[in-house]
Design a protein around this motif. Structure first.
Motif, short mmCIF file in Angstrom:
data_model
loop_
_atom_site.label_atom_id
_atom_site.label_comp_id
_atom_site.label_asym_id
_atom_site.label_seq_id
_atom_site.Cartn_x
_atom_site.Cartn_y
_atom_site.Cartn_z
N UNK A 134 0.85 -1.18 0.00
CA UNK A 134 0.00 0.00 0.00
C UNK A 134 0.89 1.23 0.00
N UNK A 135 0.58 2.12 -0.86
CA UNK A 135 1.35 3.35 -0.98
C UNK A 135 0.86 4.37 0.04
N UNK A 136 1.73 5.27 0.41
CA UNK A 136 1.38 6.35 1.35
C UNK A 136 0.27 7.23 0.78
N UNK A 137 0.28 7.39 -0.54
CA UNK A 137 -0.74 8.22 -1.19
C UNK A 137 -2.13 7.60 -1.01
N UNK A 171 -5.30 9.29 1.00
CA UNK A 171 -6.61 9.49 0.37
C UNK A 171 -7.70 8.85 1.22
N UNK A 172 -7.49 7.65 1.71
CA UNK A 172 -8.47 6.97 2.56
C UNK A 172 -8.73 7.73 3.85
N UNK A 173 -7.67 8.23 4.46
CA UNK A 173 -7.82 9.01 5.70
C UNK A 173 -8.59 10.30 5.45
N UNK A 174 -8.26 11.00 4.37
CA UNK A 174 -8.94 12.26 4.05
C UNK A 174 -10.42 12.02 3.75
N UNK A 175 -10.72 10.95 3.03
CA UNK A 175 -12.11 10.62 2.72
C UNK A 175 -12.89 10.33 4.00
#
Length: 104
Positions: free
Chosen positions: A1-4, A8-12
């Protein structure tokens, strides 16, 4: 899993939580019917004793001119000068304020 992808998951998730909280906070809370009835009874008791009271626990829509709100409908009965007096009232379900009182 990439940091990006993780970012994105955290921001969502954070945005979704914020929107749900805002929607919940905007929903206006109703006064309880019992509290409204206690307030109205207290006001009538200032003029003398009351014999009975009632209130519908379910709100009804009420429109006066361009304003629409939810109201509780209730009533008060008392004796004054050996005559039975009956009153009906409408109270705003959001503020508890009495909007209308009429003698029946």
């Amino acid at each position: 899993m990439k940091n990006r992808d993780l970012l994105i998951g955290f921001a969502t998730g954070a945005v979704t939580a914020f929107l749900v909280k805002e929607a919940y906070d905007r929903k206006e809370k109703l006064y309880s019917a019992d509290d409204v009835l206690k307030q109205v009874k207290s006001a009538f008791k200032e003029e003398g004793p009351i014999d009975g009271s009632w209130i519908f626990m379910k709100t009804e829509p009420y429109k006066q001119h361009a304003v629409t709100t939810e109201v509780y409908k209730g009533g008060i009965t008392r004796h004054r000068q050996d005559q039975l007096e009956q009153f009906e009232f409408l109270a705003d379900a959001y503020t508890g304020a009495v909007l209308e009182v009429k003698k029946v």
